[in-house]
Design a protein around this motif. Structure first.
Motif, short mmCIF file in Angstrom:
data_model
loop_
_atom_site.label_atom_id
_atom_site.label_comp_id
_atom_site.label_asym_id
_atom_site.label_seq_id
_atom_site.Cartn_x
_atom_site.Cartn_y
_atom_site.Cartn_z
N THR A 153 0.77 -1.07 0.18
CA THR A 153 0.01 -0.14 -0.10
C THR A 153 0.95 1.22 -0.07
O THR A 153 2.06 1.14 0.20
N ASP A 154 0.21 2.47 -0.06
CA ASP A 154 0.99 3.81 -0.15
C ASP A 154 0.78 4.65 1.38
O ASP A 154 -0.11 3.82 1.92
N PRO A 155 1.54 5.51 1.71
CA PRO A 155 1.27 6.00 3.00
C PRO A 155 0.00 6.61 3.26
O PRO A 155 -0.55 6.41 4.45
N GLY A 203 -4.23 2.50 -8.21
CA GLY A 203 -3.41 2.03 -9.30
C GLY A 203 -1.99 1.88 -8.86
O GLY A 203 -1.35 1.10 -9.10
N SER A 204 -1.61 3.01 -8.11
CA SER A 204 -0.21 2.96 -7.58
C SER A 204 0.31 1.85 -6.87
O SER A 204 1.18 1.14 -7.13
N SER A 205 -0.54 1.24 -6.05
CA SER A 205 -0.48 0.38 -5.00
C SER A 205 -0.56 -1.20 -5.81
O SER A 205 0.18 -1.99 -5.73
N PRO A 211 -8.85 -2.20 -4.69
CA PRO A 211 -8.87 -1.10 -5.15
C PRO A 211 -9.52 0.01 -4.04
O PRO A 211 -10.63 -0.57 -3.50
N THR A 212 -8.77 0.98 -3.66
CA THR A 212 -9.48 1.91 -2.80
C THR A 212 -9.96 3.33 -3.53
O THR A 212 -10.34 4.38 -2.86
N THR A 213 -9.45 3.32 -4.81
CA THR A 213 -9.84 4.55 -5.57
C THR A 213 -10.88 4.03 -6.56
O THR A 213 -10.96 2.76 -6.93
N THR A 214 -11.75 4.88 -7.16
CA THR A 214 -12.72 4.50 -8.22
C THR A 214 -12.19 4.79 -9.45
O THR A 214 -12.44 6.27 -9.77
N SER A 240 -8.12 -5.21 -12.80
CA SER A 240 -8.69 -6.30 -13.87
C SER A 240 -7.53 -6.36 -15.00
O SER A 240 -7.63 -7.37 -15.79
N THR A 241 -6.64 -5.47 -15.07
CA THR A 241 -5.85 -5.14 -16.32
C THR A 241 -4.84 -6.21 -16.14
O THR A 241 -3.98 -6.76 -14.93
N THR A 242 -4.12 -6.51 -17.11
CA THR A 242 -2.80 -7.07 -17.35
C THR A 242 -1.65 -6.21 -17.58
O THR A 242 -0.32 -6.49 -17.94
N ILE A 265 -14.86 5.49 0.39
CA ILE A 265 -15.74 6.62 0.61
C ILE A 265 -14.47 7.94 1.19
O ILE A 265 -14.66 9.09 1.01
N SER A 266 -13.24 7.29 1.72
CA SER A 266 -12.28 8.35 2.33
C SER A 266 -11.39 9.11 1.39
O SER A 266 -10.74 9.90 1.57
N GLN A 267 -11.53 8.55 -0.12
CA GLN A 267 -11.01 9.28 -1.20
C GLN A 267 -11.38 10.73 -1.14
O GLN A 267 -12.73 11.19 -1.16
N1 LIG Z 1 -2.37 -0.76 -14.45
C1 LIG Z 1 -3.47 -0.14 -15.03
O1 LIG Z 1 -4.20 -0.74 -15.76
C2 LIG Z 1 -3.53 1.46 -15.04
C3 LIG Z 1 -4.56 1.94 -15.46
C4 LIG Z 1 -4.64 3.26 -15.31
C5 LIG Z 1 -3.68 3.84 -14.38
N2 LIG Z 1 -2.63 3.26 -13.84
C6 LIG Z 1 -1.65 3.95 -12.77
O2 LIG Z 1 -2.35 3.88 -11.47
C7 LIG Z 1 -1.88 5.31 -10.81
C8 LIG Z 1 -3.00 5.91 -10.37
O3 LIG Z 1 -3.95 5.37 -9.53
P1 LIG Z 1 -5.16 5.87 -8.73
O4 LIG Z 1 -5.61 7.15 -9.78
O5 LIG Z 1 -6.06 4.82 -8.47
O6 LIG Z 1 -4.42 6.66 -7.61
P2 LIG Z 1 -3.11 6.64 -6.85
O7 LIG Z 1 -3.25 5.09 -6.13
O8 LIG Z 1 -2.23 7.07 -7.20
O9 LIG Z 1 -3.69 7.09 -5.21
C9 LIG Z 1 -3.87 8.67 -5.25
C10 LIG Z 1 -4.09 9.27 -3.96
O10 LIG Z 1 -5.27 8.76 -3.40
C11 LIG Z 1 -4.86 8.39 -2.18
N3 LIG Z 1 -6.04 7.50 -1.81
C12 LIG Z 1 -6.21 6.26 -2.41
N4 LIG Z 1 -7.32 5.78 -2.08
C13 LIG Z 1 -7.71 6.32 -0.86
C14 LIG Z 1 -8.57 6.29 0.03
N5 LIG Z 1 -9.85 5.46 -0.04
N6 LIG Z 1 -8.99 7.35 1.11
C15 LIG Z 1 -7.88 8.37 1.19
N7 LIG Z 1 -6.90 8.39 0.25
C16 LIG Z 1 -6.89 7.51 -0.88
C17 LIG Z 1 -3.40 7.80 -2.08
O11 LIG Z 1 -2.94 7.74 -0.91
C18 LIG Z 1 -2.91 8.83 -2.97
O12 LIG Z 1 -2.30 9.89 -2.41
C19 LIG Z 1 -0.92 5.88 -12.02
O13 LIG Z 1 0.39 5.51 -11.48
C20 LIG Z 1 -1.21 5.14 -13.35
O14 LIG Z 1 -0.54 5.23 -14.22
C21 LIG Z 1 -2.71 1.93 -14.05
#
Ligand SMILES: NC(=O)c1ccc[n+]([C@@H]2O[C@H](COP(=O)([O-])OP(=O)(O)OC[C@H]3O[C@@H](n4cnc5c(N)ncnc54)[C@H](O)[C@@H]3O)[C@@H](O)[C@H]2O)c1
Length: 422
Positions: free
Chosen positions: A39-41, A100-102, A144-147, A153-155, A188-190
């Motif tokens: 995960t990320d910080p 996506g970062s995590s 996933p914790t972001t929408t 799902s991806t490769t 929800i916390s996003q």
């Molecule tokens: N592999 C793929 O198919 C694919 C597709 C599109 C994008 N990406 C990559 O994914 C990354 C972006 O991912 P993202 O947009 O999901 O965001 P992210 O993982 O970069 O997170 C963005 C920010 O939101 C915070 N955060 C995330 N969920 C949270 C929550 N529930 N509550 C509070 N804070 C939260 C994180 O700490 C971070 O600061 C990029 O590196 C992009 O290139 C990958």
């Protein structure tokens, strides 16, 4: 002979409120005994990853948490995660909790702990060696914790390759997570800025895969030539259309009222649907342009993202040239662009130039949810257009999915007209 075959792949999926409470059981079913939660910080600060790790113990799965993922990962940050995992292993499963970062960092860790070689060996050519993994990876459960990204799902696994100042990635079917656990309660916390940028990623996944070059164009491939992204097809079309309809109802509300659970659930469903669509059809011009926008950033600091480092978050970078990209692709499939616009803004009737309808719907939405006013608003000017175009042209894998041939002059026009949108 022209192509007559398309392919479809997806991970096992568990969706719904509380789905993440069952992770210990799911991991035990997969035979895991010792799992690493990645995960990320920012996500770690919500307490979710630790809660998930603690819950695994009840099912006899020992778990540790690595919370050093970099938001918008680089090859160096992924290598640091790999090194940490190697030093504290062995592991027999990985659980990514975050955006996506995590999830992408967990894919890289899994790849390098199960296959020989260095990270760059596996990155797409010409940036990296384009090597394919030869051994199966350990099970990866993506939570996933972001929408947003659909990475569950991806490769694909995306990173900044620092030495070459370019965003690239690894793309191989073995990187697809074993199981996607999508729990809307975790989203929800996003913060609003993350909801807006990640949501634009979802929207562009749906729009780009819906308008991608159809799978049936081009010469018939040999079995070994097939790639996960095969162009628009009847299955990905269905997912994309449903995602667009959900976004129409919930996107603005999820940004403005993040505690609206119905809106969060619909955004989670939209992200899942769009991920299942684009994860097979592919994306094109807006995503190709996003790579240099993110990679060449100088001094832009978006609200609600980690302070300190300049960045244009992925979904924001994708959105900034999307209106003009779709104006450019309109002639290739007018009816699809109009249908997408009507799904996004149901009552609106095309007024004036039909090619401008989808761009207008997008710009209205972007203004409403606080996406910056074009490429100029994140620090670029006309003097940067040549470098931005050169960066997009490196993404031939994506540009090849566009429904029209797109060259340097076309891209320069799209970037120039995207300097200011509102
Ligand atoms: N592999 C793929 O198919 C694919 C597709 C599109 C994008 N990406 C990559 O994914 C990354 C972006 O991912 P993202 O947009 O999901 O965001 P992210 O993982 O970069 O997170 C963005 C920010 O939101 C915070 N955060 C995330 N969920 C949270 C929550 N529930 N509550 C509070 N804070 C939260 C994180 O700490 C971070 O600061 C990029 O590196 C992009 O290139 C990958």
């Amino acid at each position: 002979m022209t192509e007559s075959i398309f392919t479809y792949g997806a991970p096992a999926l568990k969706f719904g409120d509380g789905a993440s409470d069952e992770l210990g059981f799911d991991l035990a079913q997969l035979g895991a005994r010792r799992a690493l939660v990645i995960t990320d910080p920012g996500v770690a600060a919500t307490g979710l990853p630790q809660r998930i790790a603690d819950q695994m113990a009840r099912y006899g799965v020992e778990a540790a948490v690595f919370d050093g993922v970099r938001v918008e990962p680089t090859d160096a940050s992924m290598q640091a995660a790999v090194d940490w995992a190697r030093a504290h292993g062995p592991w027999d499963a990985f659980v990514a909790v975050g955006g996506g970062s995590s999830i992408d960092t967990a894919k890289a860790v899994d790849l390098l702990l199960t296959n020989p070689g260095e990270l760059l060996d596996y990155v797409n050519a010409p940036v990296g060696g384009g090597r394919a993994p030869t051994s199966p990876l350990h099970p990866l459960v993506a939570v996933p914790t972001t929408t947003g990204t659909g990475s569950e799902s991806t490769t694909v696994c995306v990173m900044d390759v620092l030495a070459q100042r370019v965003k690239s990635g690894i793309s191989h079917v073995r990187l697809r997570p074993t199981l996607a656990v999508v729990d809307p309660l975790l989203t929800i916390s996003q913060p609003p800025g993350v909801t807006a940028a990640a949501g634009m990623d979802v929207l562009c996944h749906a729009l780009e895969s819906y308008t991608a070059r159809p799978y049936s164009t081009g010469p018939r491939k040999q079995p070994e030539q097939r790639v996960p992204y095969c162009g628009s097809n009847p299955i990905s079309d269905a997912w994309s259309e449903r995602a667009l309809a959900l976004l129409a109802g919930s996107f603005r509300q999820a940004v403005r009222h993040g505690d609206d659970l119905t809106a969060r659930r619909e955004m989670a469903l939209a992200a899942t649907f769009a991920g299942l669509g684009f994860g097979n059809a592919g994306v094109h011009v807006p995503h190709a342009n996003a790579y240099p926008i993110a990679g060449q950033v100088r001094d832009f600091h978006p609200a609600d993202y980690p302070a300190g480092e300049a960045m244009v978050p992925h979904g924001m970078a994708v959105a900034l040239t999307a209106p003009e990209a779709f104006r450019f692709t309109f002639p290739a499939a007018p009816e699809r662009h109009l249908r997408a616009a009507s799904l996004l803004a149901p009552p609106a009737e095309p007024a004036g130039d039909p090619a401008g309808h989808l761009p207008a719907v997008l710009v209205d939405l972007m203004r409403d949810i606080g996406i910056p006013d074009g490429v100029g608003a994140v620090g670029f000017g006309s003097a940067d257009v040549d470098d931005l175009v050169a960066g997009s042209l490196k993404q031939q894998r994506l540009l090849a999915t566009a429904p029209r041939e797109v060259g340097a002059d076309d891209l320069a026009g799209i970037f120039t007209r995207s300097m200011s949108l509102y």
